[in-house]
Design an enzyme around this catalytic site. Structure first.
Site, PDB file in Angstrom:
ATOM      1  N   GLY A  48     -13.191 -25.806  11.347  1.00 46.62           N
ATOM      2  CA  GLY A  48     -13.022 -24.457  10.821  1.00 46.62           C
ATOM      3  C   GLY A  48     -11.976 -24.279   9.745  1.00 46.62           C
ATOM      4  N   ASP A 106      -7.731 -17.875  19.228  1.00 50.66           N
ATOM      5  CA  ASP A 106      -8.456 -16.934  20.088  1.00 50.66           C
ATOM      6  C   ASP A 106      -7.763 -16.936  21.461  1.00 50.66           C
ATOM      7  OD1 ASP A 106     -10.683 -15.254  20.727  1.00 50.66           O
ATOM      8  OD2 ASP A 106     -11.770 -16.944  21.540  1.00 50.66           O
ATOM      9  N   LYS A 134      -6.225 -13.469  17.153  1.00 49.62           N
ATOM     10  CA  LYS A 134      -6.721 -12.353  17.985  1.00 49.62           C
ATOM     11  C   LYS A 134      -5.746 -12.155  19.139  1.00 49.62           C
ATOM     12  CE  LYS A 134     -11.613 -13.680  17.544  1.00 49.62           C
ATOM     13  NZ  LYS A 134     -12.790 -14.105  18.328  1.00 49.62           N
ATOM     14  N   PHE A 156     -16.102 -11.287  17.274  1.00 48.72           N
ATOM     15  CA  PHE A 156     -16.579 -12.576  16.759  1.00 48.72           C
ATOM     16  C   PHE A 156     -16.721 -12.523  15.242  1.00 48.72           C
ATOM     17  CE2 PHE A 156     -19.788 -15.783  15.762  1.00 48.72           C
ATOM     18  CZ  PHE A 156     -19.181 -16.884  16.339  1.00 48.72           C
ATOM     19  N   VAL A 157     -16.127 -13.496  14.568  1.00 43.97           N
ATOM     20  CA  VAL A 157     -16.159 -13.508  13.102  1.00 43.97           C
ATOM     21  C   VAL A 157     -16.759 -14.808  12.558  1.00 43.97           C
ATOM     22  CG1 VAL A 157     -14.214 -11.918  12.810  1.00 43.97           C
ATOM     23  CG2 VAL A 157     -13.755 -14.350  13.021  1.00 43.97           C
ATOM     24  N   ARG A 169     -20.286 -21.282   7.521  1.00 43.21           N
ATOM     25  CA  ARG A 169     -18.956 -21.793   7.137  1.00 43.21           C
ATOM     26  C   ARG A 169     -18.719 -21.693   5.637  1.00 43.21           C
ATOM     27  NH1 ARG A 169     -16.709 -24.430  11.575  1.00 43.21           N
ATOM     28  NH2 ARG A 169     -18.133 -25.561  12.926  1.00 43.21           N
TER      29      ARG A 169
HETATM   30  P1  5GP Z   1      -9.288 -20.914  21.220  1.00 42.39           P
HETATM   31  O1  5GP Z   1     -10.005 -19.956  22.155  1.00 42.39           O
HETATM   32  O2  5GP Z   1      -9.077 -22.233  21.882  1.00 42.39           O
HETATM   33  O3  5GP Z   1      -8.015 -20.302  20.698  1.00 42.39           O
HETATM   34  O4  5GP Z   1     -10.232 -21.097  19.981  1.00 42.39           O
HETATM   35  C1  5GP Z   1     -11.001 -22.259  19.881  1.00 42.39           C
HETATM   36  C2  5GP Z   1     -11.929 -22.278  18.717  1.00 42.39           C
HETATM   37  O5  5GP Z   1     -12.964 -21.347  18.978  1.00 42.39           O
HETATM   38  C3  5GP Z   1     -11.399 -21.908  17.356  1.00 42.39           C
HETATM   39  O6  5GP Z   1     -10.731 -22.962  16.682  1.00 42.39           O
HETATM   40  C4  5GP Z   1     -12.712 -21.578  16.662  1.00 42.39           C
HETATM   41  O7  5GP Z   1     -13.336 -22.752  16.224  1.00 42.39           O
HETATM   42  C5  5GP Z   1     -13.516 -20.952  17.776  1.00 42.39           C
HETATM   43  N1  5GP Z   1     -13.458 -19.484  17.691  1.00 42.39           N
HETATM   44  C6  5GP Z   1     -12.664 -18.622  18.346  1.00 42.39           C
HETATM   45  N2  5GP Z   1     -12.920 -17.344  17.984  1.00 42.39           N
HETATM   46  C7  5GP Z   1     -13.914 -17.425  17.057  1.00 42.39           C
HETATM   47  C8  5GP Z   1     -14.623 -16.435  16.281  1.00 42.39           C
HETATM   48  O8  5GP Z   1     -14.416 -15.211  16.345  1.00 42.39           O
HETATM   49  N3  5GP Z   1     -15.573 -16.921  15.436  1.00 42.39           N
HETATM   50  C9  5GP Z   1     -15.865 -18.240  15.312  1.00 42.39           C
HETATM   51  N4  5GP Z   1     -16.811 -18.585  14.433  1.00 42.39           N
HETATM   52  N5  5GP Z   1     -15.216 -19.203  16.016  1.00 42.39           N
HETATM   53  C10 5GP Z   1     -14.244 -18.783  16.875  1.00 42.39           C
END
Ligand code: 5GP
Length: 185
Positions: A48, A106, A134, A156-157, A169
């Site tokens: 990402g 996230d 977030k 969700f983005v 992407r």
């Molecule tokens: P975490 O929940 O471990 O902080 O986030 C893990 C991964 O989930 C992020 O690096 C990203 O790849 C994916 N992710 C989290 N929130 C989003 C979102 O709103 N959109 C997208 N496309 N991926 C997300």
């Protein structure tokens, strides 16, 4: 184009590229000041972060090195829950100033894991730079979260490196999922 369709989901514009660029420039200026006379190593978390990493590094004027890691998660055979593995984490982080670059934080689980892996190599310092954050979704506090582009709602983005089912992407702007308004009773 203000809305886009990716498979079954409709997305609407959240952050235009121009806005992202301006914020990225400011973060770059801040890092140039904070790390003056040092030579940090930036580590982008794939997939990402690839666009943000490229645009951020164009704003960095101090000497620096660059690396990437990829984190994968899968469910183990035992009931231990999620297991994560990192691929490609540079091995030479001892006594280095490390800046981890993320697209989005996230729950914070991924970053917590990555920070833990970096700390094992005893760096001189460690900080995290994320384009999106977030706060309402965060489950694991991250002390090292130093540079945040934009705080967003728990939604969700896609776009600018972020995907939906592998797609989106390449979009220049960031979009959020459009929720269907529920009619009043
Ligand atoms: P975490 O929940 O471990 O902080 O986030 C893990 C991964 O989930 C992020 O690096 C990203 O790849 C994916 N992710 C989290 N929130 C989003 C979102 O709103 N959109 C997208 N496309 N991926 C997300």
């Amino acid at each position: 184009m203000n809305t886009i369709q990716i498979e079954d989901k409709t997305f609407e514009i959240l952050l235009e590229n121009d806005n992202i660029s301006k914020r990225t420039r400011l973060i770059g200026i801040q890092i140039n000041v904070d790390y003056e006379n040092r030579c940090p190593i930036f580590i982008g978390v794939l997939n990402g972060s690839f666009l943000f990493m490229a645009d951020l590094l164009r704003e960095i004027e101090i000497p620096c090195e660059i690396g990437f890691i990829q984190v994968s998660s899968y469910t183990g055979a035992e009931s231990s829950g999620k297991i994560r593995e990192t691929f490609g984490l540079p091995k030479n982080l001892h006594n280095r100033d490390v800046i981890i670059v993320e697209d989005i934080v996230d729950t914070g689980y991924t970053l917590n894991y990555v920070v833990g892996e970096v700390i094992k190599q005893a760096p001189a310092s460690i900080s995290v730079c994320t384009l999106l954050f977030k706060p309402a979704a965060l489950k694991k506090p991250i002390e090292e979260l130093e540079y945040v582009g934009f705080e967003i709602e728990n939604e969700f983005v896609v776009g600018y490196g972020l995907d939906y089912n592998g797609l989106g992407r390449n979009l220049k702007d960031i979009y959020r999922e459009k929720t269907v308004a529920t009619p009043l009773p």
